[in-house]
Write an enzyme that holds these catalytic residues in place. Structure first.
Site, PDB file in Angstrom:
ATOM      1  N   PRO A   1      -3.556  -6.386  -5.798  1.00  0.00           N
ATOM      2  CA  PRO A   1      -3.332  -5.437  -5.367  1.00  0.00           C
ATOM      3  C   PRO A   1      -3.273  -5.738  -3.352  1.00  0.00           C
ATOM      4  O   PRO A   1      -4.371  -6.071  -2.806  1.00  0.00           O
ATOM      5  CB  PRO A   1      -3.911  -4.434  -5.909  1.00  0.00           C
ATOM      6  N   ALA A   2      -2.656  -4.369  -2.475  1.00  0.00           N
ATOM      7  CA  ALA A   2      -2.907  -4.661  -1.224  1.00  0.00           C
ATOM      8  C   ALA A   2      -4.340  -3.922  -0.789  1.00  0.00           C
ATOM      9  O   ALA A   2      -4.637  -3.053  -1.568  1.00  0.00           O
ATOM     10  CB  ALA A   2      -1.732  -3.103  -1.115  1.00  0.00           C
TER      11      ALA A   2
ATOM     12  N   CYS B   1      10.434   1.468   2.645  1.00  0.00           N
ATOM     13  CA  CYS B   1      11.821   0.816   3.193  1.00  0.00           C
ATOM     14  C   CYS B   1      12.601   0.652   2.060  1.00  0.00           C
ATOM     15  O   CYS B   1      13.791   0.523   3.025  1.00  0.00           O
ATOM     16  CB  CYS B   1      11.063  -0.894   1.797  1.00  0.00           C
TER      17      CYS B   1
ATOM     18  N   GLU C   1      12.377  -2.942  11.438  1.00  0.00           N
ATOM     19  CA  GLU C   1      12.038  -1.030  10.843  1.00  0.00           C
ATOM     20  C   GLU C   1      10.666  -0.301  11.264  1.00  0.00           C
ATOM     21  O   GLU C   1       9.683  -0.870  11.798  1.00  0.00           O
ATOM     22  CB  GLU C   1      11.584  -2.234   9.780  1.00  0.00           C
TER      23      GLU C   1
ATOM     24  N   GLU D   1      10.844  -8.175  -2.826  1.00  0.00           N
ATOM     25  CA  GLU D   1      11.820  -6.628  -2.453  1.00  0.00           C
ATOM     26  C   GLU D   1      11.164  -6.386  -1.405  1.00  0.00           C
ATOM     27  O   GLU D   1       9.574  -6.406  -0.670  1.00  0.00           O
ATOM     28  CB  GLU D   1      11.358  -5.404  -3.632  1.00  0.00           C
ATOM     29  N   LEU D   2      12.112  -6.643   0.140  1.00  0.00           N
ATOM     30  CA  LEU D   2      11.277  -6.621   1.154  1.00  0.00           C
ATOM     31  C   LEU D   2      11.825  -5.815   2.407  1.00  0.00           C
ATOM     32  O   LEU D   2      12.436  -4.814   2.007  1.00  0.00           O
ATOM     33  CB  LEU D   2      11.470  -8.555   2.307  1.00  0.00           C
TER      34      LEU D   2
ATOM     35  N   GLY E   1       7.006  -6.454  -0.359  1.00  0.00           N
ATOM     36  CA  GLY E   1       6.075  -6.292   1.584  1.00  0.00           C
ATOM     37  C   GLY E   1       6.774  -6.654   2.856  1.00  0.00           C
ATOM     38  O   GLY E   1       8.293  -6.056   2.147  1.00  0.00           O
ATOM     39  N   SER E   2       6.550  -6.675   3.946  1.00  0.00           N
ATOM     40  CA  SER E   2       7.229  -7.353   4.481  1.00  0.00           C
ATOM     41  C   SER E   2       8.191  -8.350   4.486  1.00  0.00           C
ATOM     42  O   SER E   2       7.843  -9.517   3.936  1.00  0.00           O
ATOM     43  CB  SER E   2       6.562  -7.075   6.204  1.00  0.00           C
TER      44      SER E   2
ATOM     45  N   TRP F   1       1.026  -1.135   0.152  1.00  0.00           N
ATOM     46  CA  TRP F   1       0.128  -0.672   0.225  1.00  0.00           C
ATOM     47  C   TRP F   1       1.307   1.360  -0.248  1.00  0.00           C
ATOM     48  O   TRP F   1       0.197   2.114  -0.222  1.00  0.00           O
ATOM     49  CB  TRP F   1      -1.145  -0.338   1.612  1.00  0.00           C
ATOM     50  N   ASN F   2       2.502   1.331   0.225  1.00  0.00           N
ATOM     51  CA  ASN F   2       2.611   2.527   0.771  1.00  0.00           C
ATOM     52  C   ASN F   2       3.124   3.173  -0.543  1.00  0.00           C
ATOM     53  O   ASN F   2       3.045   4.623  -1.179  1.00  0.00           O
ATOM     54  CB  ASN F   2       4.023   2.593   1.428  1.00  0.00           C
TER      55      ASN F   2
HETATM   56  P1  ADP Z   1       3.866  -4.515   4.295  1.00  0.00           P
HETATM   57  O1  ADP Z   1       3.726  -4.462   5.976  1.00  0.00           O
HETATM   58  O2  ADP Z   1       3.459  -3.380   3.954  1.00  0.00           O
HETATM   59  O3  ADP Z   1       1.736  -3.724   5.170  1.00  0.00           O
HETATM   60  P2  ADP Z   1       2.045  -7.008   3.913  1.00  0.00           P
HETATM   61  O4  ADP Z   1       3.612  -8.073   3.777  1.00  0.00           O
HETATM   62  O5  ADP Z   1       1.712  -7.006   4.977  1.00  0.00           O
HETATM   63  O6  ADP Z   1       3.127  -5.381   3.737  1.00  0.00           O
HETATM   64  O7  ADP Z   1       1.469  -6.963   2.513  1.00  0.00           O
HETATM   65  C1  ADP Z   1       2.122  -6.721   1.779  1.00  0.00           C
HETATM   66  C2  ADP Z   1       1.310  -6.722   0.474  1.00  0.00           C
HETATM   67  O8  ADP Z   1       1.523  -8.943   0.862  1.00  0.00           O
HETATM   68  C3  ADP Z   1      -0.406  -7.134   0.575  1.00  0.00           C
HETATM   69  O9  ADP Z   1      -0.873  -6.806  -1.142  1.00  0.00           O
HETATM   70  C4  ADP Z   1      -0.535  -8.305   1.718  1.00  0.00           C
HETATM   71  O10 ADP Z   1      -1.780  -8.430   0.718  1.00  0.00           O
HETATM   72  C5  ADP Z   1      -0.020  -8.845   0.769  1.00  0.00           C
HETATM   73  N1  ADP Z   1      -0.193  -9.961   2.147  1.00  0.00           N
HETATM   74  C6  ADP Z   1       0.233  -9.581   3.125  1.00  0.00           C
HETATM   75  N2  ADP Z   1       0.456 -11.139   3.879  1.00  0.00           N
HETATM   76  C7  ADP Z   1       0.213 -12.632   2.957  1.00  0.00           C
HETATM   77  C8  ADP Z   1       0.148 -13.491   2.601  1.00  0.00           C
HETATM   78  N3  ADP Z   1       0.219 -14.211   3.906  1.00  0.00           N
HETATM   79  N4  ADP Z   1      -0.408 -14.083   1.337  1.00  0.00           N
HETATM   80  C9  ADP Z   1      -0.022 -13.312   0.367  1.00  0.00           C
HETATM   81  N5  ADP Z   1      -0.855 -11.840   0.665  1.00  0.00           N
HETATM   82  C10 ADP Z   1       0.315 -11.538   1.785  1.00  0.00           C
END
Ligand code: ADP
Length: 488
Positions: A181-182, A292, A391, A258-259, A236-237, A156-157
């Site tokens: 997408p987020a 990030c 972070e 890209e974590l 994402g994370s 989402w960022n």
């Molecule tokens: P952030 O820390 O930036 O919120 P996340 O890693 O939680 O990042 O989420 C980034 C993306 O990953 C979002 O599109 C979210 O819906 C998706 N997501 C989160 N958890 C899972 C999962 N277990 N499996 C697949 N996608 C996921």
């Protein structure tokens, strides 16, 4: 805020599968983080919808990959033109659902669109090779072919740029894509998909699975388990990246990840302090600290520590926090309550362990129900604080002090992450020594912002796999095939 779009038909709330907008069997709400107001309800697509999107992408693949590179390039270029022509509306949708200040949102539209422009150009340069033969009756060739159906799971960022940075190289290489997408920012993604349709990207080549948090997890499992999906790109994370990697092991899927980052920002005694303060401000508070590559830890050498802290705090106190649509706002709300709670936890922990607040420090409740947090600087940070390891992903700058160059390098590298790093120095020897010693995929020297479309963006260690953007950005979307031709 969405009532003011120049083109209201960009506000899509259904998912896109095989060129059809799909309402889904349930819906989920999207909110404005600045006000808490509901903006729209969006199709909550299911794992079955994910199967349908994968099948549509696979069916669309043969026709897409056999278009000439130039044909694909022309369509991508048209998409780029439409993204830029609708920069204001896309920015408006983004600020409404994500919160970043409107000028920053428009900046992201231009940044995100630049990947489409770049890969429209790169589409024509996916060259193979001929190799010298080891036997004169043979000829040896290397082909680059599209990897197949690609999936992109985005955060989402950067609701727009993280989509185009993955999707543009995939499309350029001849791969169809399925995008998840987020859940917090689907409206930008859907508007981008609408413009892709208008640009002439054929049915099934670009599919969007909007989904809430629970369905996102379920859809993630389908994408990872599918034999048809040959590549997953995720931003994402680190925690979710590990889950996706584990889930993708049975199908030995190729991955671009890209974590998380835990970016250090080092200011040496010989730095230009005013420049370092500006760079620090830009690097820390952009997107309210929710990128990030935002600095997480500031390390300042003893001789300039007091000067830096004083000037940095003064600079931070000039920042205007508020609704991203208000003129002059530098910092919008955080994306959700949990994000604010994490920032407060890191700040409180730093104070409890002896840190001194020199700017901010708490929630800004005067701005109503949005998740606003004061831009914060805490001096006297130490290695035992949470902010040294985790972070923060918010507008909190802890400032550590150090004595020697080696001490700064060791502290900077003492993390499992390795995405962006920054340092300020005017000494050419030190610039080379420190650049080479930092275990990071990206090093900003005397700058606080470093991303653009034609440079390789990515991390080492547990910050990820692969590079996005630049001419390297195509590599993850092509397979290399060796042809050995005999009987010449
Ligand atoms: P952030 O820390 O930036 O919120 P996340 O890693 O939680 O990042 O989420 C980034 C993306 O990953 C979002 O599109 C979210 O819906 C998706 N997501 C989160 N958890 C899972 C999962 N277990 N499996 C697949 N996608 C996921």
């Amino acid at each position: 805020p969405l009532a003011q779009l120049n083109d209201p038909s960009l506000l899509k709330t259904d998912g896109l599968i095989n060129g059809q907008w799909v309402a889904g069997s349930s819906r989920f709400d999207v909110h404005d983080p600045a006000t808490g107001q509901k903006l729209a309800d969006v199709a909550n697509l299911s794992p079955q919808d994910a199967e349908a999107a994968i099948a549509a992408a696979n069916a669309a693949w043969p026709a897409w990959k056999t278009k000439t590179a130039k044909e694909r390039s022309i369509i991508l270029r048209k998409w780029y033109d439409l993204l830029m022509a609708n920069q204001d509306d896309l920015g408006r949708i983004m600020t409404a659902e994500q919160g970043k200040p409107f000028p920053e949102a428009k900046g992201e539209v231009a940044y995100g669109a630049s990947f489409v422009e770049w890969f429209a150009e790169e589409a024509k340069r996916i060259n193979g090779e001929t190799l010298p033969q080891f036997d004169n009756s043979r000829r040896l060739l290397v082909l680059k072919q599209p990897i197949g159906v690609c999936a992109a799971i985005t955060p989402w960022n950067f609701p727009l740029a993280m989509i185009t940075r993955k999707v543009a190289p995939a499309l350029a290489a001849g791969c169809p894509v399925v995008i998840k997408p987020a859940e917090l920012t689907p409206l930008t993604a859907l508007a981008v998909a609408e413009l892709a349709q208008r640009a002439g990207i054929p049915a099934g080549v670009l599919n969007i699975l909007s989904a809430d948090a629970a369905n996102s997890i379920a859809i993630g499992k389908v994408l990872c388990a599918s034999d048809v999906v040959r590549h997953i790109s995720f931003t994402g994370s680190t925690e979710v990246g590990r889950i996706l990697m584990a889930q993708s092991a049975p199908t030995v899927k190729k991955m671009s990840l890209e974590l998380g980052g835990n970016a250090p920002f080092i200011v040496f005694d010989d730095a230009d302090i005013d420049s370092a303060v500006e760079g620090a401000f830009a690097s820390k508070y952009r997107n309210a600290g929710q990128t990030c590559v935002c600095t997480n830890r500031f390390y300042v050498q003893e001789g300039v520590y007091d000067e830096f802290v004083t000037k940095f705090a003064a600079r931070v106190l000039t920042a205007k926090v508020g609704n991203g649509f208000e003129a002059g706002v530098n910092q919008g709300p955080l994306i959700e309550e949990a994000a604010l709670v994490k920032v407060q936890r890191h700040v409180d922990d730093a104070i409890a362990k002896g840190g001194q607040v020199v700017a901010g420090g708490k929630r800004l409740s005067s701005l109503g129900s949005g998740q606003f947090f004061e831009p914060t600087v805490v001096a006297g940070a130490t290695a035992d604080m949470l902010c040294a390891r985790e972070e923060t992903f918010g507008p909190f700058a802890p400032v550590f002090s150090f004595k020697t160059e080696q001490e700064a390098i060791d502290a900077a590298n003492a993390t499992e992450f390795g995405l962006a790093s920054y340092f300020y120095s005017r000494d050419v020897g030190r610039i080379f020594r420190v650049s080479e010693a930092l275990e990071y995929g990206m090093v900003g020297i005397n700058v606080g912002i470093l991303a653009t479309e034609h440079v390789p963006f990515g991390g080492v260690k547990q910050s990820g796999l692969g590079r996005e953007g630049s001419h390297y950005g195509i590599d993850d979307y092509v397979e290399i095939k060796y042809l050995c031709l005999g009987d010449i």
